[in-house]
Write a protein that holds these residues in place. Structure first.
Motif, PDB file in Angstrom:
ATOM      1  N   ASN A 123       0.806  -1.169  -0.100  1.00  0.00           N
ATOM      2  CA  ASN A 123      -0.009  -0.059   0.060  1.00  0.00           C
ATOM      3  C   ASN A 123       0.959   1.251  -0.039  1.00  0.00           C
ATOM      4  O   ASN A 123       2.089   1.266   0.262  1.00  0.00           O
ATOM      5  CB  ASN A 123      -1.144  -0.044   1.200  1.00  0.00           C
ATOM      6  CG  ASN A 123      -0.431   0.405   2.426  1.00  0.00           C
ATOM      7  OD1 ASN A 123       0.473   1.301   2.586  1.00  0.00           O
ATOM      8  ND2 ASN A 123      -1.056  -0.017   3.540  1.00  0.00           N
ATOM      9  N   SER A 124       0.384   2.325  -0.297  1.00  0.00           N
ATOM     10  CA  SER A 124       0.960   3.617  -0.147  1.00  0.00           C
ATOM     11  C   SER A 124       0.493   4.579   0.725  1.00  0.00           C
ATOM     12  O   SER A 124       0.751   5.719   0.566  1.00  0.00           O
ATOM     13  CB  SER A 124       0.717   4.247  -1.556  1.00  0.00           C
ATOM     14  OG  SER A 124      -0.617   4.332  -1.934  1.00  0.00           O
ATOM     15  N   PHE A 125      -0.154   3.982   1.809  1.00  0.00           N
ATOM     16  CA  PHE A 125      -0.836   4.829   2.944  1.00  0.00           C
ATOM     17  C   PHE A 125       0.337   5.851   3.527  1.00  0.00           C
ATOM     18  O   PHE A 125      -0.167   6.885   3.643  1.00  0.00           O
ATOM     19  CB  PHE A 125      -1.356   3.892   3.972  1.00  0.00           C
ATOM     20  CG  PHE A 125      -1.938   4.934   4.897  1.00  0.00           C
ATOM     21  CD1 PHE A 125      -3.210   5.443   4.910  1.00  0.00           C
ATOM     22  CD2 PHE A 125      -1.342   4.988   6.253  1.00  0.00           C
ATOM     23  CE1 PHE A 125      -3.642   6.177   5.879  1.00  0.00           C
ATOM     24  CE2 PHE A 125      -1.882   5.627   7.379  1.00  0.00           C
ATOM     25  CZ  PHE A 125      -3.003   6.362   7.232  1.00  0.00           C
ATOM     26  N   SER A 126       1.294   5.376   3.832  1.00  0.00           N
ATOM     27  CA  SER A 126       2.306   6.412   4.578  1.00  0.00           C
ATOM     28  C   SER A 126       2.719   7.641   3.575  1.00  0.00           C
ATOM     29  O   SER A 126       3.253   8.270   4.185  1.00  0.00           O
ATOM     30  CB  SER A 126       3.595   5.513   4.905  1.00  0.00           C
ATOM     31  OG  SER A 126       4.421   4.742   3.681  1.00  0.00           O
ATOM     32  N   PHE A 127       2.346   7.619   2.315  1.00  0.00           N
ATOM     33  CA  PHE A 127       2.803   8.435   1.282  1.00  0.00           C
ATOM     34  C   PHE A 127       1.713   9.331   1.065  1.00  0.00           C
ATOM     35  O   PHE A 127       1.796  10.244   0.132  1.00  0.00           O
ATOM     36  CB  PHE A 127       3.541   8.136   0.172  1.00  0.00           C
ATOM     37  CG  PHE A 127       4.776   7.198   0.451  1.00  0.00           C
ATOM     38  CD1 PHE A 127       5.884   7.982   0.688  1.00  0.00           C
ATOM     39  CD2 PHE A 127       4.866   5.852   0.474  1.00  0.00           C
ATOM     40  CE1 PHE A 127       6.956   7.231   1.017  1.00  0.00           C
ATOM     41  CE2 PHE A 127       6.048   5.167   1.031  1.00  0.00           C
ATOM     42  CZ  PHE A 127       7.251   5.992   1.073  1.00  0.00           C
ATOM     43  N   ALA A 128       0.419   8.919   1.397  1.00  0.00           N
ATOM     44  CA  ALA A 128      -0.787   9.647   1.026  1.00  0.00           C
ATOM     45  C   ALA A 128      -0.676  11.192   1.180  1.00  0.00           C
ATOM     46  O   ALA A 128      -1.234  12.200   0.461  1.00  0.00           O
ATOM     47  CB  ALA A 128      -1.843   9.187   1.606  1.00  0.00           C
ATOM     48  N   LYS A 129      -0.341  11.720   2.338  1.00  0.00           N
ATOM     49  CA  LYS A 129      -0.118  13.079   2.556  1.00  0.00           C
ATOM     50  C   LYS A 129       1.295  13.739   2.174  1.00  0.00           C
ATOM     51  O   LYS A 129       1.401  14.859   2.012  1.00  0.00           O
ATOM     52  CB  LYS A 129      -0.502  13.306   4.056  1.00  0.00           C
ATOM     53  CG  LYS A 129      -1.827  13.060   4.615  1.00  0.00           C
ATOM     54  CD  LYS A 129      -1.893  13.446   6.007  1.00  0.00           C
ATOM     55  CE  LYS A 129      -3.300  13.167   6.493  1.00  0.00           C
ATOM     56  NZ  LYS A 129      -3.460  13.430   8.006  1.00  0.00           N
ATOM     57  N   ASN A 130       2.153  12.737   1.894  1.00  0.00           N
ATOM     58  CA  ASN A 130       3.467  13.215   1.707  1.00  0.00           C
ATOM     59  C   ASN A 130       3.556  13.366  -0.027  1.00  0.00           C
ATOM     60  O   ASN A 130       3.419  12.501  -0.489  1.00  0.00           O
ATOM     61  CB  ASN A 130       4.573  12.127   1.908  1.00  0.00           C
ATOM     62  CG  ASN A 130       5.910  12.594   1.686  1.00  0.00           C
ATOM     63  OD1 ASN A 130       6.201  13.081   0.779  1.00  0.00           O
ATOM     64  ND2 ASN A 130       6.830  11.853   2.107  1.00  0.00           N
ATOM     65  N   LYS A 131       3.642  14.566  -0.424  1.00  0.00           N
ATOM     66  CA  LYS A 131       3.704  15.043  -1.734  1.00  0.00           C
ATOM     67  C   LYS A 131       5.107  14.884  -2.737  1.00  0.00           C
ATOM     68  O   LYS A 131       5.103  15.456  -3.509  1.00  0.00           O
ATOM     69  CB  LYS A 131       2.864  16.099  -2.237  1.00  0.00           C
ATOM     70  CG  LYS A 131       1.407  16.118  -1.740  1.00  0.00           C
ATOM     71  CD  LYS A 131       0.747  15.127  -2.262  1.00  0.00           C
ATOM     72  CE  LYS A 131      -0.857  14.888  -1.796  1.00  0.00           C
ATOM     73  NZ  LYS A 131      -1.561  13.618  -1.901  1.00  0.00           N
ATOM     74  N   ILE A 132       6.188  14.577  -1.683  1.00  0.00           N
ATOM     75  CA  ILE A 132       7.434  14.691  -2.134  1.00  0.00           C
ATOM     76  C   ILE A 132       7.891  13.658  -3.457  1.00  0.00           C
ATOM     77  O   ILE A 132       7.477  12.510  -3.253  1.00  0.00           O
ATOM     78  CB  ILE A 132       8.517  14.505  -1.379  1.00  0.00           C
ATOM     79  CG1 ILE A 132       8.536  15.689  -0.078  1.00  0.00           C
ATOM     80  CG2 ILE A 132      10.018  14.626  -1.509  1.00  0.00           C
ATOM     81  CD1 ILE A 132       9.059  15.484   1.151  1.00  0.00           C
ATOM     82  N   ASN A 133       8.307  14.178  -4.506  1.00  0.00           N
ATOM     83  CA  ASN A 133       8.800  13.290  -5.564  1.00  0.00           C
ATOM     84  C   ASN A 133      10.137  12.944  -5.088  1.00  0.00           C
ATOM     85  O   ASN A 133      11.210  13.669  -5.663  1.00  0.00           O
ATOM     86  CB  ASN A 133       8.453  13.839  -6.888  1.00  0.00           C
ATOM     87  CG  ASN A 133       8.740  13.186  -7.980  1.00  0.00           C
ATOM     88  OD1 ASN A 133       9.719  11.967  -7.954  1.00  0.00           O
ATOM     89  ND2 ASN A 133       8.497  13.292  -9.235  1.00  0.00           N
ATOM     90  N   TYR A 134      10.348  11.879  -4.724  1.00  0.00           N
ATOM     91  CA  TYR A 134      11.891  11.393  -4.363  1.00  0.00           C
ATOM     92  C   TYR A 134      12.708  11.248  -5.627  1.00  0.00           C
ATOM     93  O   TYR A 134      14.021  11.283  -5.465  1.00  0.00           O
ATOM     94  CB  TYR A 134      11.796  10.344  -3.395  1.00  0.00           C
ATOM     95  CG  TYR A 134      11.332  10.594  -2.099  1.00  0.00           C
ATOM     96  CD1 TYR A 134      11.891  11.190  -0.981  1.00  0.00           C
ATOM     97  CD2 TYR A 134      10.007   9.998  -1.975  1.00  0.00           C
ATOM     98  CE1 TYR A 134      11.354  11.394   0.026  1.00  0.00           C
ATOM     99  CE2 TYR A 134       9.239  10.419  -0.606  1.00  0.00           C
ATOM    100  CZ  TYR A 134      10.029  11.155   0.451  1.00  0.00           C
ATOM    101  OH  TYR A 134       9.494  11.202   1.479  1.00  0.00           O
ATOM    102  N   HIS A 135      12.321  11.058  -6.882  1.00  0.00           N
ATOM    103  CA  HIS A 135      13.090  11.012  -7.995  1.00  0.00           C
ATOM    104  C   HIS A 135      13.736  12.404  -8.197  1.00  0.00           C
ATOM    105  O   HIS A 135      14.780  12.379  -8.815  1.00  0.00           O
ATOM    106  CB  HIS A 135      12.069  10.555  -9.230  1.00  0.00           C
ATOM    107  CG  HIS A 135      11.805   9.341  -9.050  1.00  0.00           C
ATOM    108  ND1 HIS A 135      12.462   7.979  -9.498  1.00  0.00           N
ATOM    109  CD2 HIS A 135      10.713   8.709  -8.847  1.00  0.00           C
ATOM    110  CE1 HIS A 135      11.795   7.061  -9.077  1.00  0.00           C
ATOM    111  NE2 HIS A 135      10.612   7.346  -8.978  1.00  0.00           N
TER     112      HIS A 135
END
Length: 175
Positions: A123-135
């Protein structure tokens, strides 16, 4: 395949068996004593590393912190030293000191962050509020830290002689 150095999950709920809990309770009873032994060895090591301040940096401890000193990390500018990190580690290992790399790449470069999903719980729950594009992220201090760090496991049962052996190996390789 999943690399042993890869971070693939933000965490899971793991349960101890009764036997593991019994062992953990015994270790916890000794924890302050074990941490004190590591602190004494760290202070001795740190005091004797000052002569290498041009080649080697060891972290400083904040006054309010109470670290366990389970690992000792050195930062070395290998370009300035004129040797690769692998050659340096091999030379120290030949002296009987198990120096190694603990942090091969910055955290944000791990699959967990790059793909923005936890591969074990899918799942991607931990990233739902985090909008950082780590690329698109580049953190030069994190990059430099990962390029320059080497370290040791710092067991609570090492002796002053063991620390002296570390110092002798570093002395032989750095000078």
């Amino acid at each position: 395949t999943i690399s042993s150095n890869e971070i693939n999950t933000a965490g899971n709920t793991l349960f101890m068996t009764e036997m593991e809990a019994v062992l953990a309770r015994e270790i916890l009873r000794k924890l302050d004593k074990l941490n004190k032994a590591r602190r004494i060895n760290f202070e001795y090591l740190n005091k004797n590393l000052k002569k290498y301040k041009n080649n080697l940096v060891i972290y400083s401890i904040l006054k309010y912190a109470d670290p366990s000193f389970s690992r000792i990390i050195f930062l070395i500018d290998f370009k300035e030293l004129g040797v690769t990190r692998d050659v340096f580690i091999e030379a120290v290992n030949k002296e009987g000191i198990p120096l190694r790399i603990f942090y091969p790449i910055p955290l944000y470069k791990y699959r967990l962050f790059q793909e923005r999903r936890d591969v074990f719980i899918d799942n991607s729950f931990s990233f739902a509020k985090n909008k950082i594009n780590y690329h698109k992220v580049f953190l030069p201090n994190a990059e430099r830290f990962c390029e320059q760090q080497v370290g040791l496991e710092f067991r609570p049962y090492i002796t002053k002689k063991d620390v002296d052996d570390v110092l002798a190996a570093l002395n032989k390789v750095l000078i």
